[in-house]
Design an enzyme around this catalytic site. Structure first.
Site, PDB file in Angstrom:
ATOM      1  N   ASP A  11     -14.258 -10.414  -3.465  1.00 52.41           N
ATOM      2  CA  ASP A  11     -12.905 -10.568  -2.927  1.00 52.41           C
ATOM      3  C   ASP A  11     -13.015 -11.472  -1.708  1.00 52.41           C
ATOM      4  O   ASP A  11     -13.793 -11.192  -0.789  1.00 52.41           O
ATOM      5  CB  ASP A  11     -12.334  -9.211  -2.496  1.00 52.41           C
ATOM      6  CG  ASP A  11     -11.882  -8.375  -3.684  1.00 52.41           C
ATOM      7  OD1 ASP A  11     -11.571  -8.959  -4.737  1.00 52.41           O
ATOM      8  OD2 ASP A  11     -11.848  -7.143  -3.563  1.00 52.41           O
ATOM      9  N   ASP A 130      -3.401  -4.782 -11.439  1.00 48.38           N
ATOM     10  CA  ASP A 130      -3.587  -3.736 -10.430  1.00 48.38           C
ATOM     11  C   ASP A 130      -2.588  -2.626 -10.730  1.00 48.38           C
ATOM     12  O   ASP A 130      -1.378  -2.861 -10.733  1.00 48.38           O
ATOM     13  CB  ASP A 130      -3.341  -4.299  -9.022  1.00 48.38           C
ATOM     14  CG  ASP A 130      -4.298  -5.424  -8.679  1.00 48.38           C
ATOM     15  OD1 ASP A 130      -5.469  -5.353  -9.119  1.00 48.38           O
ATOM     16  OD2 ASP A 130      -3.896  -6.367  -7.977  1.00 48.38           O
TER      17      ASP A 130
END
Length: 253
Positions: A11, A130
């Protein structure tokens, strides 16, 4: 049984690798180029690079950083974050990515999935999703966008099926509830999606020990497990994880 893949996620925020818990309290943990090179040396099967702020800030992918990471790894490399047009997909592939992950932008413009699949092939287009528990949704899970900051009206199972119908060749399924907790993957969610779509599903969020990967790859029916915290922390190497999985009867590459 097909061999299972181990995938490491980087990330990236402001050009640095970052890690949070449940998408919050992110801390800087290193240089993504150096980390990618190290994980490639360790024998990871694939690498995923997410620019976690691109969509929220309304900008495109950081092509120079993607190119630097790609120069260090000779394995499938998937990039997500801020990819909102066919030109963005093309330029990201030209920068060195083999796969493109569409998450927030796919929700905002589902046609991007089918356009991308038509031009570059289904194998290039990955749905990043997500999801978090929500008992008001038919499947029990709601889809979120903008790095988990914005709730949508999409049901996780319905969206997964629709994205595959549109042309997504793979799904990275990230549980917001489990993300960064290192307490295990969201087995129920992973199994539900894996058994409902004809494309590979990559489980993401919650991996803390090798047994968590064993569980999600067997009980959860995932085709691959994405990890971050357990290797970023230095607690495990890729080889240690693969050795443990093999010992537990999980076929790995």
């Amino acid at each position: 049984m097909l061999k299972k893949r181990i995938i490491i996620c980087l990330d990236v925020k402001d050009g640095r690798t970052t890690k949070g818990v449940k998408f919050k309290d992110n801390v800087d943990i290193g240089d993504p180029v150096e980390m990618a090179a190290e994980y490639y040396r360790q024998g990871v099967d694939e690498l995923v690079f997410y620019d976690i702020m691109a969509s929220a800030r309304g900008r495109g992918p950081i092509l120079d950083l993607i190119s630097k990471v790609a120069s260090q790894v000779f394995i499938p490399f998937c990039v997500g974050g801020g990819i909102g047009t066919l030109d963005d997909i093309r330029s990201t592939i030209l920068a060195g990515a083999e796969k493109i992950s569409l998450n927030s932008q796919a929700v905002k413009n589902p046609e991007l999935i089918s356009q991308g699949a038509r031009v570059f092939g289904n194998q290039c287009i990955v749905l990043g999703m997500d999801a978090a528990k929500d008992i008001s949704m038919p499947s029990g899970y709601r889809v979120y966008i903008n790095g988990g900051r914005t709730a949508t009206e999409l049901d996780a199972l319905e969206w997964a099926k629709r994205a595959v119908d549109l042309g997504a060749g793979e799904i990275v399924l990230n549980s917001i509830d489990a993300d960064g907790t290192k307490t295990g993957y969201e087995i129920n969610l992973t199994k539900m999606i894996s058994q409902s779509v004809p494309v590979p599903v990559i489980a993401s969020g919650g991996g803390g020990i090798p047994q968590h990967l064993t569980q999600v790859l067997t009980e959860g029916k995932a085709d691959a497990a994405l990890i971050a915290s357990m290797v970023h922390s230095g607690n495990y190497t890729v080889a240690q994880i693969k050795t443990q999985l093999s010992a537990e009867g999980v076929p790995v590459r």
